[in-house]
Design a protein around this motif. Structure first.
Motif, PDB file in Angstrom:
ATOM      1  N   GLU A 109       0.433   4.172  -1.049  1.00 46.14           N
ATOM      2  CA  GLU A 109      -0.257   5.439  -0.815  1.00 46.14           C
ATOM      3  C   GLU A 109      -0.744   5.597   0.621  1.00 46.14           C
ATOM      4  O   GLU A 109      -1.200   6.679   1.003  1.00 46.14           O
ATOM      5  CB  GLU A 109      -1.441   5.565  -1.777  1.00 46.14           C
ATOM      6  N   ALA A 110      -0.658   4.547   1.416  1.00 47.56           N
ATOM      7  CA  ALA A 110      -1.155   4.614   2.791  1.00 47.56           C
ATOM      8  C   ALA A 110      -0.204   5.388   3.698  1.00 47.56           C
ATOM      9  O   ALA A 110       1.016   5.394   3.485  1.00 47.56           O
ATOM     10  CB  ALA A 110      -1.354   3.207   3.343  1.00 47.56           C
ATOM     11  N   CYS A 163       0.975 -10.248   2.373  1.00 46.13           N
ATOM     12  CA  CYS A 163       0.328  -9.426   1.339  1.00 46.13           C
ATOM     13  C   CYS A 163      -1.160  -9.746   1.234  1.00 46.13           C
ATOM     14  O   CYS A 163      -1.990  -8.837   1.136  1.00 46.13           O
ATOM     15  CB  CYS A 163       0.996  -9.651  -0.015  1.00 46.13           C
ATOM     16  N   CYS A 172       0.846  -1.206   0.000  1.00 51.80           N
ATOM     17  CA  CYS A 172       0.000   0.000   0.000  1.00 51.80           C
ATOM     18  C   CYS A 172       0.876   1.249   0.000  1.00 51.80           C
ATOM     19  O   CYS A 172       1.013   1.911   1.046  1.00 51.80           O
ATOM     20  CB  CYS A 172      -0.925   0.007   1.210  1.00 51.80           C
ATOM     21  N   GLU A 203      -4.080  -7.062   2.027  1.00 59.19           N
ATOM     22  CA  GLU A 203      -5.008  -6.704   0.955  1.00 59.19           C
ATOM     23  C   GLU A 203      -6.448  -6.978   1.369  1.00 59.19           C
ATOM     24  O   GLU A 203      -7.357  -6.184   1.070  1.00 59.19           O
ATOM     25  CB  GLU A 203      -4.665  -7.488  -0.314  1.00 59.19           C
ATOM     26  N   VAL A 260      -7.470  -4.212   3.823  1.00 60.00           N
ATOM     27  CA  VAL A 260      -7.754  -2.964   3.109  1.00 60.00           C
ATOM     28  C   VAL A 260      -9.136  -3.038   2.459  1.00 60.00           C
ATOM     29  O   VAL A 260      -9.919  -2.078   2.516  1.00 60.00           O
ATOM     30  CB  VAL A 260      -6.675  -2.690   2.037  1.00 60.00           C
TER      31      VAL A 260
END
Length: 253
Positions: free
Chosen positions: A26-27, A107, A24, A111, A114
């Motif tokens: 952009e987190a 992962c 992630c 995911e 999220v």
């Protein structure tokens, strides 16, 4: 999205931070060196990776306090000790990663977490959609053909299904119904709330009382075999189910 990492070892925090950034980028990340600092944070993360064994307020105690504060954090425990997995149910943990775990496993869990956060955010923006009952928690049903008759079976009453001599046997709270069919087809129809624990068994998570790596015990006393390769998936799905149930209960209080 804000993702938190709570571990008393700096090296572990940095390592997990790198893993999160790879999945992630952009987190936003926030780091806590113990349970006390995680509790003291004014802005709580959407997802929190939480070590269990820490000095002072450990991860499990911090998780219980966060739940008391009605924090809708997606909790993912990371530990080297498997025995705490049952305590994780009590705090509605999303997942329980046991060290050492693979990169792929990390992962996939992140995911999924999220996706869970985004789905809940979408539900808050669209309350009509979020009011729909979860599979297994409302009144959905399946239609099965027994001889020349088509019979509606409420999923609420279905404890588990098993295959025997090409027949699917539906064990319900009020009896057993048999029909010729494939359990894989039934698995697709019932959806969430049911898990395949063995090639011949499909279990309704609502009725699970306790389990280990070999056997699942249901509330009615039934004992369902657990295939070794199915165990990790079962634990994952059961934790997710418990989180959904706890979240739904809290919304209706």
């Amino acid at each position: 999205m804000l993702i938190g990492i709570c571990d008393d070892e700096k090296e572990i925090r940095e390592l997990l931070g790198e893993k999160v950034r790879n999945v992630c980028p952009e987190a936003e990340l926030c780091f806590y060196e113990d349970g006390a600092s995680a509790l003291a944070a004014k802005e709580k993360p959407d997802i929190l990776f939480l070590d269990i064994q820490m000095p002072g307020i450990d991860g499990m105690a911090a998780a219980r306090e966060l739940r008391k504060q009605k924090c809708g954090i997606v909790l993912i425990f990371i530990t080297a000790i498997k025995e705490y997995v049952f305590d994780a149910f009590d705090v509605g943990a999303f997942h329980y990663l046991v060290k050492p775990f693979s990169e792929d496993k990390f992962c996939s869990v992140l995911e999924a977490a999220v996706f869970q956060v985004e789905k809940e955010a979408e539900g808050r923006q669209n309350p009509v959609a979020s009011a729909k009952p979860l599979p297994g928690s409302g009144h959905p049903s399946v239609l099965v053909k027994v001889g020349r008759e088509s019979i509606r079976v409420p999923l609420e009453k279905l404890l588990y299904a098993e295959v025997y001599n090409r027949k699917v046997m539906l064990h319900q709270t009020d009896g057993i119904l048999e029909y010729y069919g494939r359990i894989s087809d039934l698995e697709e129809e019932v959806g969430d709330g049911f898990v395949r624990t063995h090639r011949s068994y499909l279990v309704h998570l609502k009725y699970v009382e306790k389990y280990n790596a070999r056997i699942i015990c249901l509330e009615d006393g039934s004992r369902i075999p657990m295939a070794k390769k199915k165990y990790p998936e079962f634990v994952h799905e059961y934790l997710r189910y418990m989180q959904r149930e706890n979240h739904t209960t809290a919304l209706h209080k």
